[in-house]
Write an enzyme that holds these catalytic residues in place. Structure first.
Site, PDB file in Angstrom:
ATOM      1  N   LYS A 126       1.690  14.707  -3.988  1.00  0.00           N
ATOM      2  CA  LYS A 126       1.141  13.631  -3.409  1.00  0.00           C
ATOM      3  C   LYS A 126       0.166  13.918  -2.357  1.00  0.00           C
ATOM      4  O   LYS A 126       0.030  14.957  -2.056  1.00  0.00           O
ATOM      5  CB  LYS A 126       2.297  12.882  -2.598  1.00  0.00           C
ATOM      6  CG  LYS A 126       2.109  11.367  -2.594  1.00  0.00           C
ATOM      7  CD  LYS A 126       2.380  10.533  -3.836  1.00  0.00           C
ATOM      8  CE  LYS A 126       1.793   9.007  -3.840  1.00  0.00           C
ATOM      9  NZ  LYS A 126       2.288   8.390  -4.905  1.00  0.00           N
ATOM     10  N   ASP A 166      -2.684   5.364  -6.224  1.00  0.00           N
ATOM     11  CA  ASP A 166      -1.670   5.002  -5.342  1.00  0.00           C
ATOM     12  C   ASP A 166      -2.250   3.567  -4.459  1.00  0.00           C
ATOM     13  O   ASP A 166      -3.014   3.087  -4.724  1.00  0.00           O
ATOM     14  CB  ASP A 166      -0.913   5.789  -4.579  1.00  0.00           C
ATOM     15  CG  ASP A 166       0.551   5.411  -3.996  1.00  0.00           C
ATOM     16  OD1 ASP A 166       1.375   5.614  -4.714  1.00  0.00           O
ATOM     17  OD2 ASP A 166       0.705   5.080  -2.751  1.00  0.00           O
TER      18      ASP A 166
HETATM   19  P1  NDP Z   1      -2.286  -1.600  -4.429  1.00  0.00           P
HETATM   20  O1  NDP Z   1      -3.114  -0.775  -3.438  1.00  0.00           O
HETATM   21  O2  NDP Z   1      -2.733  -1.886  -5.832  1.00  0.00           O
HETATM   22  O3  NDP Z   1      -1.191  -2.759  -3.694  1.00  0.00           O
HETATM   23  C1  NDP Z   1      -0.506  -2.440  -2.650  1.00  0.00           C
HETATM   24  C2  NDP Z   1       0.148  -4.050  -2.410  1.00  0.00           C
HETATM   25  O4  NDP Z   1       0.942  -3.868  -1.262  1.00  0.00           O
HETATM   26  C3  NDP Z   1      -1.102  -5.150  -1.819  1.00  0.00           C
HETATM   27  O5  NDP Z   1      -0.972  -6.202  -2.086  1.00  0.00           O
HETATM   28  C4  NDP Z   1      -0.953  -4.672  -0.183  1.00  0.00           C
HETATM   29  O6  NDP Z   1      -1.542  -5.760   0.503  1.00  0.00           O
HETATM   30  C5  NDP Z   1       0.433  -4.459  -0.294  1.00  0.00           C
HETATM   31  N1  NDP Z   1       0.878  -3.658   0.983  1.00  0.00           N
HETATM   32  C6  NDP Z   1       0.344  -2.223   0.939  1.00  0.00           C
HETATM   33  N2  NDP Z   1       0.700  -1.824   2.368  1.00  0.00           N
HETATM   34  C7  NDP Z   1       1.546  -2.917   3.089  1.00  0.00           C
HETATM   35  C8  NDP Z   1       2.004  -2.743   4.171  1.00  0.00           C
HETATM   36  N3  NDP Z   1       1.989  -1.921   4.850  1.00  0.00           N
HETATM   37  N4  NDP Z   1       2.938  -4.135   4.452  1.00  0.00           N
HETATM   38  C9  NDP Z   1       2.734  -5.209   3.719  1.00  0.00           C
HETATM   39  N5  NDP Z   1       2.048  -5.104   2.363  1.00  0.00           N
HETATM   40  C10 NDP Z   1       1.461  -3.983   1.907  1.00  0.00           C
HETATM   41  O7  NDP Z   1      -0.726  -0.415  -4.558  1.00  0.00           O
HETATM   42  P2  NDP Z   1      -0.042  -0.302  -5.728  1.00  0.00           P
HETATM   43  O8  NDP Z   1       0.344  -1.546  -6.619  1.00  0.00           O
HETATM   44  O9  NDP Z   1      -0.513   0.688  -6.704  1.00  0.00           O
HETATM   45  O10 NDP Z   1       1.324   0.378  -5.013  1.00  0.00           O
HETATM   46  C11 NDP Z   1       2.319  -0.415  -4.351  1.00  0.00           C
HETATM   47  C12 NDP Z   1       3.548   0.284  -4.431  1.00  0.00           C
HETATM   48  O11 NDP Z   1       3.951   0.867  -5.602  1.00  0.00           O
HETATM   49  C13 NDP Z   1       3.545   1.705  -3.340  1.00  0.00           C
HETATM   50  O12 NDP Z   1       4.651   1.982  -2.643  1.00  0.00           O
HETATM   51  C14 NDP Z   1       3.146   2.874  -4.354  1.00  0.00           C
HETATM   52  O13 NDP Z   1       3.613   4.174  -3.914  1.00  0.00           O
HETATM   53  C15 NDP Z   1       4.288   2.427  -5.648  1.00  0.00           C
HETATM   54  N6  NDP Z   1       3.907   2.946  -6.930  1.00  0.00           N
HETATM   55  C16 NDP Z   1       2.714   2.762  -7.315  1.00  0.00           C
HETATM   56  C17 NDP Z   1       2.255   3.483  -8.548  1.00  0.00           C
HETATM   57  C18 NDP Z   1       1.192   3.020  -9.378  1.00  0.00           C
HETATM   58  O14 NDP Z   1       1.009   3.437 -10.610  1.00  0.00           O
HETATM   59  N7  NDP Z   1       0.065   2.331  -8.856  1.00  0.00           N
HETATM   60  C19 NDP Z   1       3.292   4.052  -9.508  1.00  0.00           C
HETATM   61  C20 NDP Z   1       4.682   4.235  -8.661  1.00  0.00           C
HETATM   62  C21 NDP Z   1       4.823   3.715  -7.467  1.00  0.00           C
HETATM   63  P3  NDP Z   1      -2.620  -5.735   1.324  1.00  0.00           P
HETATM   64  O15 NDP Z   1      -4.138  -5.684   0.396  1.00  0.00           O
HETATM   65  O16 NDP Z   1      -2.792  -6.873   2.386  1.00  0.00           O
HETATM   66  O17 NDP Z   1      -2.930  -4.304   1.989  1.00  0.00           O
END
Ligand code: NDP
Length: 449
Positions: A126, A166
């Site tokens: 990671k 991510d």
């Molecule tokens: P994105 O950046 O596309 O989206 C993240 C979302 O979560 C946004 O809506 C963001 O809101 C919100 N968010 C992020 N940090 C916070 C926080 N501290 N508090 C509240 N809301 C938050 O990321 P992903 O969708 O790719 O990833 C989301 C989760 O899924 C993570 O935990 C990641 O590790 C996990 N994941 C992702 C994978 C992938 O293929 N993308 C695979 C496996 C797991 P805002 O825009 O306001 O920050």
């Protein structure tokens, strides 16, 4: 907990005392694998667990770039190469101000087991940086990505370490990272990074894979417990990659997604979320979710005050945390349970605190654990690597079918492991045990390394 597990957990706490999320991930893991450790006292002699919780390598580096005002900004970059036991290190890059060594290590540790569950040849890694792409111009993001890759390229390669996206690292960032890697190496190595655009070596259905996979897993879990996805109300935190495609697949299966969120607040739309509006705001305009209520009548916006998201106060059948770690506290878990939630599916990594997970399990609420339920993204990243090696591309339906099979297999591995050890429908333990058995076997075979 048996003595060996206690010893390893205590040592982990002492050695990593400034890394609470990493300790939490190790703690949750060790607690659930006790029945396997009891069967294998020989693991202590070869320090199997001590080696498992220590990354093979941890790299930290300086990432300077010049912003649009001409000012030089310095960030810190990381890559943890946790385990190469069953394949090249594999795991995403996170760009978010909260990124530090603790976050990267917890994510890297989880990734080892998630990747093992997919059944594909990928190890655990990671990386990321405390850079925040939010509010930056495309040129600033490009210059940052180029600087980040100028250092990271020393440590990665298609057979060595394969990053992906991510939080904060989507199609735009992956494109800039890949472009800089290719420029430095003077060679097209498609398999060095995944999540690539379709025009230059990406896989169809990679964008959708994590969200779709979460719903495939949830459907299997519900069916195995005499429940149906169709007609259920669902709340999904986040509105990024995972949340959007989980919403899409859930709606296709006839569920009613009633709420989504971002880090500022959530929207509640009891008639069902219009995903086209969310995609326009988040994927095109890179705006805030509060915009939604201006474009859809009958929807409400609730601002986040304090540490718990208001989304968990909304009555729902299924909750899908798809934003970030520890977003469901014990307090939020109690509210969800009091409102009759039947199942929780972890799209994000470690989104439930340990106390929240325990509370759900004690109250017979089904939990689809992150390691298993969000493994669809990395699984299709591995399928992207295979396509790059074959120099041949699969159709969307072929990839989606593979994803569906992989998610069903993962669910069955979790179910079989939990049943084998008489743990009922505790799939959190099932996922940890099933992946640990595979990893421990590989460690035994490869000697003390
Ligand atoms: P994105 O950046 O596309 O989206 C993240 C979302 O979560 C946004 O809506 C963001 O809101 C919100 N968010 C992020 N940090 C916070 C926080 N501290 N508090 C509240 N809301 C938050 O990321 P992903 O969708 O790719 O990833 C989301 C989760 O899924 C993570 O935990 C990641 O590790 C996990 N994941 C992702 C994978 C992938 O293929 N993308 C695979 C496996 C797991 P805002 O825009 O306001 O920050």
């Amino acid at each position: 907990m048996n003595e060996y597990l206690k010893k390893v957990l205590n040592e982990t706490k002492i050695k990593n005392q400034y890394e609470p999320d990493f300790i939490q991930a190790v703690d949750e893991f060790l607690r659930t694998i006790e029945p396997v450790i009891d069967e294998h006292p020989e693991y202590e002699n070869i320090a199997l667990l001590e080696r498992l919780v220590e990354p093979e390598r941890l790299i930290s580096f300086r990432v300077p770039y010049v912003n649009d005002e001409g000012k030089t900004i310095v960030h810190r970059g990381y890559r943890v190469q946790f385990s190469s036991l069953i394949g090249p290190y594999k795991g995403g890059l996170r760009f978010h101000p909260s990124v530090n060594q603790n976050i990267i290590k917890f994510l890297g540790f989880e990734q080892i087991f998630k990747n093992a569950l997919t059944g594909l040849p990928i190890g655990g890694g990671k990386g990321g940086s405390d850079f925040d792409p939010k509010g930056k111009s495309d040129n600033e993001v490009m210059r940052f990505c180029q600087s980040f890759m100028t250092e990271l390229q020393r440590y990665i390669g298609a057979d060595v370490d394969v990053p992906a996206g991510d939080i904060g690292v989507g199609a735009r960032e992956i494109g800039y990272l890949f472009g800089q890697y290719k420029r430095i190496k003077n060679s097209y190595e498609g398999g060095v990074i995944t999540g690539k655009g379709l025009s230059y070596g990406g896989s169809l259905a990679r964008t959708e894979a994590t969200g779709y996979g979460l719903i495939y897993f949830m459907k299997e879990m519900l069916n195995a417990n005499g429940l149906e996805l169709k007609g259920k109300n669902i709340t999904i935190s986040g509105s990024g990659n995972v949340a959007i495609y989980a919403c899409q697949k859930a709606q296709e299966y006839g569920a009613n997604v009633i709420a989504m969120s971002d880090s500022n607040g959530c929207i509640y739309d009891k008639n069902g979320i219009s995903l086209d509006i969310i995609k326009q705001i988040k994927e095109v305009e890179r705006g805030r979710i509060s915009e939604y209520v201006k474009r859809k009548s009958g929807a409400e916006y609730i601002k986040t005050e304090g540490s718990d998201s208001p989304i968990w106060e909304i009555k729902t059948d299924i909750a899908l945390p798809c934003a970030t770690q520890n977003e469901i506290s014990l307090n939020s878990a109690k509210k969800l349970a009091a409102n009759g939630v039947l199942a929780v599916g972890e799209g994000a990594n470690m989104p439930c605190t340990e106390e929240a997970t325990e509370y759900f399990l004690k109250n017979n609420i089904l939990v689809a654990p992150a390691k298993a339920a969000n493994a669809g993204g990395v699984a299709i990243s591995a399928v992207e690597m295979s396509q790059n090696s074959m120099r041949y591309y699969l159709s969307f339906d072929e990839v989606d079918q593979k994803l569906h099979n992989i998610m069903c297999n993962i669910f069955n591995s979790c179910k079989n492991a939990s049943e084998h050890y008489n743990l009922g429908n505790n799939y959190v333990a099932g996922a940890n045990i099933a992946s640990f058995i595979k990893i421990a076997e590989a460690m035994k075979c490869q000697g003390i390394v």
